[in-house]
Scaffold this active site. Structure first.
Site, PDB file in Angstrom:
ATOM      1  CG  ASP A 191     -24.983 -13.947 -37.878  1.00 54.59           C
ATOM      2  OD1 ASP A 191     -26.093 -13.413 -37.676  1.00 54.59           O
ATOM      3  OD2 ASP A 191     -23.910 -13.327 -37.868  1.00 54.59           O
ATOM      4  CD  GLU A 213     -28.091  -5.462 -37.423  1.00 55.34           C
ATOM      5  OE1 GLU A 213     -29.275  -5.466 -37.010  1.00 55.34           O
ATOM      6  OE2 GLU A 213     -27.292  -6.386 -37.206  1.00 55.34           O
TER       7      GLU A 213
END
Lengths: 264, 416
Positions: free
Chosen positions: A58, A47
């Site tokens: 996040d 990723e």
């Protein structure tokens, strides 16, 4: 290697697939590729994060990394160049993780074309529920990109039935209600969540958020086909530890037979 | 009382291309639950009676529609009315929305509220209703703002809220909002997020608009009494995220006979300087905090910091309904610089004995440009969204710097 092949190969080896995360421009221009070289021996898929000013899905570790990367003056074009360099090193599937605003800013057609050409297999779009913009998802797929969306412990049957069919790459299942970040244990109930998802799709299911050690990796492997490790890698780098140590431990957890060691 | 029903948004929370729900999937079920609860309670007589009770008895509604005779005479054109939202409890329009959302929170059985705040006005407003309703309250505020707004931080603490400084990003409102959303993602099952403006994912822009639209509805009734007509010729309001403006625009925007609706964005140091908050004037379509709207970002989509002398307008985006009004031509959006706003601020102080919020001073400043070009039988309504006590120190600092006067010394003393 296709996404399905990557998951299938891991399964044939009796383990769940390992999906490490790297971010373009972190820890700095050039040094980002050094981290890629450290994680590639362990990666079934990779990723690649596009640093963003407002990463609201996040936790603090990836936020900090984003800020550090942006301070290096990393542009979208630099991220594409980074992907091209990674593609030169591996045939493993690469997934670009990006928030939606950079896609809109560059223009979806151009953005998708740029990253397809650079060599990504697919996209992970953490702040785009696919039914918000089905046309955008179709466009990405027409450009030859696989699409991956998130499902969560809070997801209702309706949400699972809505989102899963848009996941042409794999389904990214969030282990906890929360943001990205390493945790010591994952919550109970993951296998049930994955079972609910598998009733709707035959796409591989990977677990993300919170994978940090052998125990969490084992939990992920018992429930799903793969595990993403992101914040724990960045934290390891921040603390000056080698990535191999944490990757080795996680990989040992993913091997249902408990066989540690690199993929190749 | 009733809450209004407008033609937009559609069932998916869209105002044409704007709005929607661009959020982490974890939040989608909560947003659906919230939409359902809101649509249920907005027609529930008990809920409406309770909201109405607190608006009257606690907030002090209706707020006066005050004819500013001195200002009218001074400008020598249209007749100017001020909608006195500054006289509400807590000193601004914000409480119309926070009260409505806190009541909804209680009905939904949630015991904890989360909020973001810039200068602290919304945070104080949420802390206030949380105290009233007996809810646990956590407010996220950029570390930079915590430092600059010590008084509001203390107010929130007095009211029983926990203030969490946010160290990420630009350490201001935008980042406080990110952090509040992160908290909500993590605690979505038992927490209610009270967003401070007509921004965020659907149904937030719709809810905040509906709760704020009481301001425009009161204007209609008050004008009927004072002028024998519901419609003014022009409505002027400042626009950051856009909640006070939507409250006075939405009740008129969907009518056939629409007054001119003028939204005033903060032009900061001027459009060319790059230091401004002109989301509509200089922004492009983008996504921030869960909605598509006009937004300030660079060629790579990275959000650009906004600037304004007024903390409440210092936000890089603007609500989706305003974005739609701008594109569809239902309202016009103009810019007023920091300097012009400071002139508007002083003008209202001296002529009317009213110290406006720096946000509202942008609307005053624009009215000062427009009124002289209009006829005496025409009517302007300015939404005086808040009082300026909170801004006095900042104004003293800025005026002192600009003129090199002794005010600087006073401020230095005040800040030490």
């Amino acid at each position: 290697m296709t996404t399905r092949e990557a998951f299938a190969r891991a399964k044939a080896e009796g383990r769940a697939a390992l999906i490490p995360y790297v971010m373009a421009g972190y820890p700095s221009r050039g040094a980002d590729l050094e981290l890629v070289k450290q994680v590639l021996p362990y990666a079934d898929l990779l990723e690649v994060g596009l640093p963003y000013s407002d990463p609201l899905g996040d936790g603090p570790v990836i936020q900090r990394a984003s800020e550090q990367a942006l301070r290096q003056g990393i542009h979208v074009a630099d991220v594409a160049a980074f992907v091209r360099e990674i593609r030169g090193l591996t045939d493993r599937p690469l997934f670009l993780m990006t928030y939606i605003n950079p896609v809109l800013a560059v223009g979806p057609e151009r953005f998708f074309g740029m990253f397809k050409e650079a060599g990504v297999n697919g996209l992970i779009l953490p702040d785009l529920p696919p039914d918000e913009d089905p046309a955008l998802v179709s466009l990405a797929q027409k450009k030859g990109l696989e699409t991956t969306f998130l499902l969560a412990p809070t997801s209702t049957e309706t949400r699972i039935q809505t989102v899963a069919p848009y996941c042409s790459g794999f389904v990214y299942t969030v282990s906890v209600a929360g943001v990205t970040g390493a945790r010591d244990r994952l919550p109970e109930g993951l296998p049930e969540l994955v079972q609910r998802i598998r009733q709707v799709t035959d796409a591989p299911v990977a677990i993300g958020f919170g994978i940090s050690n052998r125990a969490t990796a084992q939990q992920a492997a018992q429930a799903a086909d793969g595990a993403v490790i992101a914040s724990a890698l960045i934290r390891a780098h921040e603390e000056g530890r080698g990535l191999a140590e944490v990757l080795g431990e996680v990989r040992a957890g993913l091997g249902l037979e408990g066989v540690p060691g690199p993929v190749h | 009382m009733q809450l209004p029903s407008y033609p937009l948004p559609d069932a998916r929370g869209r105002y044409a291309d704007f709005g929607g729900r661009y959020v982490p999937e974890t939040l989608m079920p909560a947003l659906e639950e919230l939409s359902e609860a809101y649509l249920h309670y907005k027609n529930d007589p008990d809920f409406l009676a309770e909201y109405d009770y607190y608006l009257r008895e606690y907030v002090g509604r209706p707020s006066p529609l005050y004819l500013a005779e001195n200002l009218t005479r001074h400008l020598g054109g249209a007749k100017i009315y001020l909608k006195r939202e500054d006289l509400n409890h807590t000193g601004a329009h914000k409480i119309n929305n926070t009260l409505g959302q806190a009541l909804l929170c209680k009905r939904m059985g949630k015991k904890r509220v989360i909020a973001e705040t810039g200068a602290g006005q919304h945070g104080v407003s949420v802390a206030t209703v949380a105290a009233l309703m007996g809810l646990e309250c956590v407010v996220y505020q950029g570390a930079e703002d915590v430092r600059r707004q010590a008084l509001n931080v203390f107010r929130m603490k007095l009211l029983g809220a926990e203030v969490r400084p946010v160290e990420s990003g630009t350490r201001t409102l935008k980042d406080a909002t990110n952090e509040a959303i992160r908290d909500w993602v993590t605690n979505v099952r038992d927490s209610f997020y009270i967003i401070g403006s007509v921004v965020g994912p659907h149904p937030y822009p719709m809810m905040a608009r509906d709760f704020q639209s009481i301001v425009g509805e009161e204007i209609k009734a008050q004008l009927r009494e004072k002028e024998g007509r519901e419609n003014p010729d022009v409505v002027i309001a400042c626009v950051g995220g856009g909640s006070n403006a939507i409250g006075v625009f939405a009740p008129f925007a969907y009518q056939e006979n629409r007054p001119r609706l003028m939204g005033v964005e903060a032009a900061g140091h001027g459009a060319a300087s790059g230091l401004h908050s002109l989301s509509i004037g200089a922004g492009r379509k983008g996504v921030l905090h869960g909605a598509k709207m006009f937004l300030l970002y660079d060629d790579d989509g990275q959000i650009q910091p906004a600037h304004s002398v007024s903390a409440g307008l210092d936000y890089p985006g603007v609500g989706p309904e305003h974005s739609y009004y701008a594109e569809a031509g239902l309202a016009e959006y103009v810019g007023i610089t920091d300097e012009e706003a400071l002139e508007g601020f002083q003008l209202l102080c001296r002529l009317e004995g009213i110290i406006p919020a720096l946000e509202s001073a942008h609307a005053i400043a624009y009215a000062a440009k427009l009124a002289p070009e209009m006829e005496p039988e025409q009517v302007i309504v300015i939404n005086l969204s808040g009082r300026g006590d909170k801004d006095v120190v900042e104004v003293m600092r800025v005026m002192g710097e600009g003129q090199g006067s002794s005010a600087e010394g006073l401020v230095q003393g005040g800040r030490s």
